[in-house]
Design a protein around this motif. Structure first.
Motif, short mmCIF file in Angstrom:
data_model
loop_
_atom_site.label_atom_id
_atom_site.label_comp_id
_atom_site.label_asym_id
_atom_site.label_seq_id
_atom_site.Cartn_x
_atom_site.Cartn_y
_atom_site.Cartn_z
N ARG A 146 0.84 -1.18 0.00
CA ARG A 146 0.00 0.00 0.00
C ARG A 146 0.88 1.24 0.00
O ARG A 146 2.04 1.19 0.42
N ARG A 148 2.29 4.28 1.71
CA ARG A 148 2.50 4.45 3.14
C ARG A 148 2.05 5.81 3.65
O ARG A 148 1.83 5.97 4.85
N ASN A 177 5.59 -7.99 4.58
CA ASN A 177 4.65 -7.44 5.56
C ASN A 177 3.71 -6.42 4.92
O ASN A 177 2.52 -6.35 5.24
N ASP A 178 4.26 -5.62 4.01
CA ASP A 178 3.42 -4.66 3.28
C ASP A 178 2.39 -5.38 2.43
O ASP A 178 1.25 -4.95 2.30
N GLU A 180 1.10 -8.33 3.03
CA GLU A 180 0.08 -8.88 3.93
C GLU A 180 -0.94 -7.81 4.29
O GLU A 180 -2.15 -8.07 4.35
N LYS A 181 -0.47 -6.60 4.57
CA LYS A 181 -1.38 -5.50 4.91
C LYS A 181 -2.27 -5.15 3.71
O LYS A 181 -3.46 -4.85 3.88
N GLN A 184 -5.33 -7.30 3.24
CA GLN A 184 -6.45 -7.01 4.13
C GLN A 184 -7.43 -6.01 3.52
O GLN A 184 -8.55 -5.86 4.03
N SER A 185 -7.03 -5.34 2.45
CA SER A 185 -7.91 -4.38 1.78
C SER A 185 -8.80 -5.04 0.73
O SER A 185 -9.56 -4.34 0.06
#
Length: 244
Positions: A146, A148, A177-178, A180-181, A184-185
Protein backbone atom coordinates in the motif's frame (compact mmCIF):
# COMPACT_ATOMS: atom_id res chain seq x y z
CA UNK A 1 -4.93 -31.66 -11.04
CA UNK A 2 -7.05 -30.39 -13.92
CA UNK A 3 -5.47 -28.92 -17.00
CA UNK A 4 -4.74 -25.20 -16.81
CA UNK A 5 -5.56 -24.92 -20.47
CA UNK A 6 -9.00 -26.38 -20.05
CA UNK A 7 -10.81 -23.19 -19.00
CA UNK A 8 -12.67 -20.81 -21.23
CA UNK A 9 -13.74 -23.13 -23.99
CA UNK A 10 -13.09 -22.86 -27.72
CA UNK A 11 -12.96 -19.26 -28.90
CA UNK A 12 -13.29 -17.79 -25.41
CA UNK A 13 -11.96 -14.24 -25.05
CA UNK A 14 -8.86 -14.01 -22.92
CA UNK A 15 -8.82 -11.55 -20.01
CA UNK A 16 -6.82 -8.52 -21.17
CA UNK A 17 -4.35 -7.05 -18.64
CA UNK A 18 -2.31 -3.88 -18.61
CA UNK A 19 0.91 -4.91 -16.89
CA UNK A 20 2.77 -2.31 -14.82
CA UNK A 21 6.44 -3.13 -14.31
CA UNK A 22 8.64 -2.58 -11.28
CA UNK A 23 10.70 0.46 -10.26
CA UNK A 24 13.46 1.35 -12.72
CA UNK A 25 12.81 -1.56 -15.04
CA UNK A 26 10.68 -1.62 -18.22
CA UNK A 27 7.74 -3.24 -19.95
CA UNK A 28 10.08 -5.55 -21.85
CA UNK A 29 11.75 -6.64 -18.61
CA UNK A 30 8.39 -7.47 -17.03
CA UNK A 31 7.41 -9.38 -20.14
CA UNK A 32 10.51 -11.53 -19.68
CA UNK A 33 9.79 -11.90 -15.96
CA UNK A 34 6.22 -13.09 -16.52
CA UNK A 35 6.10 -14.79 -19.91
CA UNK A 36 9.59 -16.20 -19.42
CA UNK A 37 8.74 -17.78 -16.06
CA UNK A 38 5.09 -18.81 -16.15
CA UNK A 39 3.97 -21.96 -17.99
CA UNK A 40 2.53 -21.58 -21.49
CA UNK A 41 -0.71 -23.07 -20.16
CA UNK A 42 -1.08 -19.95 -17.98
CA UNK A 43 0.07 -17.21 -20.33
CA UNK A 44 -1.98 -18.67 -23.21
CA UNK A 45 -5.12 -17.84 -21.21
CA UNK A 46 -4.15 -14.20 -20.73
CA UNK A 47 -3.83 -11.23 -23.09
CA UNK A 48 -0.95 -9.22 -21.62
CA UNK A 49 0.24 -5.74 -22.61
CA UNK A 50 3.58 -4.47 -21.23
CA UNK A 51 4.08 -0.70 -21.55
CA UNK A 52 6.97 1.39 -20.25
CA UNK A 53 6.46 3.85 -17.40
CA UNK A 54 6.45 7.56 -18.33
CA UNK A 55 9.67 8.66 -16.62
CA UNK A 56 13.27 7.60 -17.40
CA UNK A 57 15.03 6.21 -14.33
CA UNK A 58 16.51 8.99 -12.21
CA UNK A 59 19.12 6.72 -10.64
CA UNK A 60 20.72 3.29 -10.71
CA UNK A 61 18.51 0.30 -11.41
CA UNK A 62 18.72 -2.83 -9.27
CA UNK A 63 18.48 -4.95 -12.43
CA UNK A 64 21.58 -3.51 -14.12
CA UNK A 65 23.72 -6.40 -15.30
CA UNK A 66 20.69 -8.69 -15.30
CA UNK A 67 18.40 -6.97 -17.78
CA UNK A 68 19.43 -4.46 -20.44
CA UNK A 69 18.39 -0.78 -20.29
CA UNK A 70 16.56 1.50 -20.83
CA UNK A 71 14.91 1.66 -17.39
CA UNK A 72 11.83 3.61 -16.35
CA UNK A 73 9.89 4.56 -13.22
CA UNK A 74 6.19 5.31 -12.72
CA UNK A 75 6.67 8.04 -10.11
CA UNK A 76 9.30 9.20 -7.64
CA UNK A 77 9.32 8.90 -3.83
CA UNK A 78 11.44 9.65 -0.77
CA UNK A 79 13.35 7.09 1.30
CA UNK A 80 10.41 6.53 3.61
CA UNK A 81 8.04 6.01 0.70
CA UNK A 82 5.71 8.63 2.17
CA UNK A 83 6.21 11.57 -0.21
CA UNK A 84 5.70 11.27 -3.96
CA UNK A 85 6.36 13.25 -7.11
CA UNK A 86 4.49 13.02 -10.41
CA UNK A 87 1.80 10.69 -9.06
CA UNK A 88 -1.04 12.56 -10.79
CA UNK A 89 0.90 12.60 -14.06
CA UNK A 90 1.41 8.86 -13.67
CA UNK A 91 -2.33 8.27 -13.18
CA UNK A 92 -3.11 10.33 -16.29
CA UNK A 93 -0.48 8.46 -18.30
CA UNK A 94 -1.94 5.07 -17.34
CA UNK A 95 -5.43 6.24 -18.23
CA UNK A 96 -4.21 7.35 -21.68
CA UNK A 97 -2.59 3.94 -22.15
CA UNK A 98 -5.88 2.25 -21.30
CA UNK A 99 -7.77 4.48 -23.74
CA UNK A 100 -5.33 3.92 -26.60
CA UNK A 101 -4.57 0.23 -26.10
CA UNK A 102 -7.69 -1.00 -24.30
CA UNK A 103 -10.21 -1.88 -23.30
CA UNK A 104 -8.63 -3.81 -20.46
CA UNK A 105 -10.23 -6.24 -18.03
CA UNK A 106 -7.57 -5.95 -15.39
CA UNK A 107 -4.29 -4.62 -14.09
CA UNK A 108 -1.22 -6.71 -13.28
CA UNK A 109 1.53 -5.06 -11.27
CA UNK A 110 4.93 -5.96 -9.91
CA UNK A 111 6.54 -3.97 -7.07
CA UNK A 112 6.01 -0.24 -7.83
CA UNK A 113 3.55 -1.31 -10.51
CA UNK A 114 1.61 -3.35 -7.96
CA UNK A 115 1.31 -0.38 -5.60
CA UNK A 116 -0.24 1.56 -8.46
CA UNK A 117 -2.50 -1.26 -9.63
CA UNK A 118 -4.10 -1.83 -6.24
CA UNK A 119 -4.56 1.87 -5.52
CA UNK A 120 -6.05 2.67 -8.92
CA UNK A 121 -8.92 0.23 -8.41
CA UNK A 122 -9.97 1.92 -5.18
CA UNK A 123 -9.56 5.38 -6.67
CA UNK A 124 -11.54 4.44 -9.77
CA UNK A 125 -14.41 3.15 -7.65
CA UNK A 126 -14.64 6.55 -5.98
CA UNK A 127 -14.43 8.43 -9.26
CA UNK A 128 -10.99 9.85 -8.46
CA UNK A 129 -8.98 8.14 -11.24
CA UNK A 130 -9.47 6.25 -14.51
CA UNK A 131 -12.82 7.95 -15.03
CA UNK A 132 -12.73 7.67 -18.84
CA UNK A 133 -12.18 3.91 -19.08
CA UNK A 134 -14.25 0.83 -18.15
CA UNK A 135 -14.13 -0.42 -14.58
CA UNK A 136 -11.19 -2.65 -13.71
CA UNK A 137 -12.60 -6.11 -13.06
CA UNK A 138 -9.51 -8.12 -12.05
CA UNK A 139 -6.16 -7.62 -10.33
CA UNK A 140 -2.88 -9.54 -10.19
CA UNK A 141 -0.53 -8.19 -7.51
CA UNK A 142 3.09 -9.41 -7.37
CA UNK A 143 5.21 -8.19 -4.43
CA UNK A 144 2.53 -5.66 -3.54
CA UNK A 145 2.23 -2.89 -0.98
CA UNK A 146 0.00 0.00 0.00
CA UNK A 147 1.01 3.63 -0.25
CA UNK A 148 2.50 4.45 3.14
CA UNK A 149 1.45 8.09 3.19
CA UNK A 150 -1.77 8.25 5.19
CA UNK A 151 -2.94 11.19 3.10
CA UNK A 152 -2.58 9.20 -0.12
CA UNK A 153 -3.68 5.84 1.30
CA UNK A 154 -6.92 6.93 2.94
CA UNK A 155 -8.74 7.24 -0.38
CA UNK A 156 -7.92 4.08 -2.39
CA UNK A 157 -8.26 1.77 0.62
CA UNK A 158 -11.19 3.48 2.32
CA UNK A 159 -13.41 0.48 1.47
CA UNK A 160 -12.49 -3.13 0.87
CA UNK A 161 -11.99 -4.00 -2.79
CA UNK A 162 -14.39 -6.69 -3.97
CA UNK A 163 -13.10 -7.59 -7.44
CA UNK A 164 -11.29 -10.93 -7.93
CA UNK A 165 -7.63 -10.45 -7.08
CA UNK A 166 -4.57 -12.71 -7.07
CA UNK A 167 -1.66 -11.85 -4.75
CA UNK A 168 1.87 -13.29 -4.83
CA UNK A 169 3.70 -13.17 -1.49
CA UNK A 170 7.38 -14.15 -1.14
CA UNK A 171 8.64 -15.53 2.16
CA UNK A 172 11.89 -13.59 1.72
CA UNK A 173 10.46 -10.50 0.05
CA UNK A 174 11.37 -7.26 1.87
CA UNK A 175 7.80 -6.14 1.08
CA UNK A 176 6.17 -9.24 2.56
CA UNK A 177 4.65 -7.44 5.56
CA UNK A 178 3.42 -4.66 3.28
CA UNK A 179 1.89 -7.27 1.01
CA UNK A 180 0.08 -8.88 3.93
CA UNK A 181 -1.38 -5.50 4.91
CA UNK A 182 -2.47 -4.86 1.32
CA UNK A 183 -4.32 -8.18 1.21
CA UNK A 184 -6.45 -7.01 4.13
CA UNK A 185 -7.91 -4.38 1.78
CA UNK A 186 -9.45 -7.07 -0.45
CA UNK A 187 -12.48 -9.31 -0.13
CA UNK A 188 -11.78 -13.02 -0.74
CA UNK A 189 -8.34 -12.67 -2.37
CA UNK A 190 -6.58 -15.54 -4.09
CA UNK A 191 -3.09 -15.96 -2.58
CA UNK A 192 0.01 -17.70 -3.89
CA UNK A 193 2.88 -17.93 -1.41
CA UNK A 194 6.38 -18.76 -2.58
CA UNK A 195 9.80 -19.16 -0.92
CA UNK A 196 11.60 -16.52 -3.01
CA UNK A 197 12.24 -12.83 -2.44
CA UNK A 198 11.30 -9.68 -4.37
CA UNK A 199 10.70 -11.31 -7.72
CA UNK A 200 8.12 -12.65 -10.13
CA UNK A 201 8.06 -16.31 -9.03
CA UNK A 202 7.95 -19.32 -11.26
CA UNK A 203 4.77 -21.37 -11.13
CA UNK A 204 6.14 -24.86 -10.72
CA UNK A 205 4.50 -26.44 -7.68
CA UNK A 206 1.07 -28.03 -7.76
CA UNK A 207 -0.41 -25.80 -5.07
CA UNK A 208 0.47 -22.57 -6.91
CA UNK A 209 -0.84 -23.94 -10.18
CA UNK A 210 -4.11 -24.94 -8.52
CA UNK A 211 -4.67 -21.43 -7.17
CA UNK A 212 -3.73 -19.86 -10.51
CA UNK A 213 -6.09 -22.22 -12.31
CA UNK A 214 -8.96 -21.30 -9.98
CA UNK A 215 -8.31 -17.59 -10.53
CA UNK A 216 -8.21 -18.01 -14.31
CA UNK A 217 -11.41 -20.06 -14.23
CA UNK A 218 -13.18 -17.37 -12.22
CA UNK A 219 -12.15 -14.63 -14.63
CA UNK A 220 -13.20 -16.62 -17.66
CA UNK A 221 -16.60 -17.37 -16.13
CA UNK A 222 -17.19 -13.70 -15.38
CA UNK A 223 -16.11 -12.63 -18.84
CA UNK A 224 -18.27 -15.24 -20.52
CA UNK A 225 -21.25 -14.17 -18.42
CA UNK A 226 -21.62 -17.50 -16.66
CA UNK A 227 -22.64 -17.36 -13.02
CA UNK A 228 -19.78 -18.25 -10.68
CA UNK A 229 -20.21 -21.11 -8.27
CA UNK A 230 -18.00 -21.89 -5.34
CA UNK A 231 -15.69 -24.75 -6.21
CA UNK A 232 -14.45 -27.30 -3.74
CA UNK A 233 -10.95 -26.46 -2.47
CA UNK A 234 -8.16 -28.93 -3.31
CA UNK A 235 -7.26 -30.99 -0.28
CA UNK A 236 -3.73 -29.55 0.02
CA UNK A 237 -4.75 -25.90 -0.44
CA UNK A 238 -6.13 -23.77 2.37
CA UNK A 239 -9.65 -22.77 1.31
CA UNK A 240 -9.08 -19.23 2.54
CA UNK A 241 -6.27 -18.87 0.05
CA UNK A 242 -8.40 -19.98 -2.89
CA UNK A 243 -11.50 -17.93 -2.07
CA UNK A 244 -13.53 -18.62 -5.19
Amino acid sequence: MGSLAAGGGVGARRPRFLCLHGFRTSGEIMRKQVVGKWPDEVTARLDLVFPDAPFPAEGKSDVEGIFDPPYYEWFQFDKGFTEYRNLDKCFDYIEELMIKQGPFDGLMGFSQGSVLSAALVGLQKQGLALTRVPKIKFLVIISGARFRSQTVAEKPYANKIKIPSLHFLGDNDFLKNDGEKLIQSFVDPFIIRHPKGHTVPRLVDEKSLEVMSCFLDKMEKEISGHSSTKAEAPADVDEKEICI
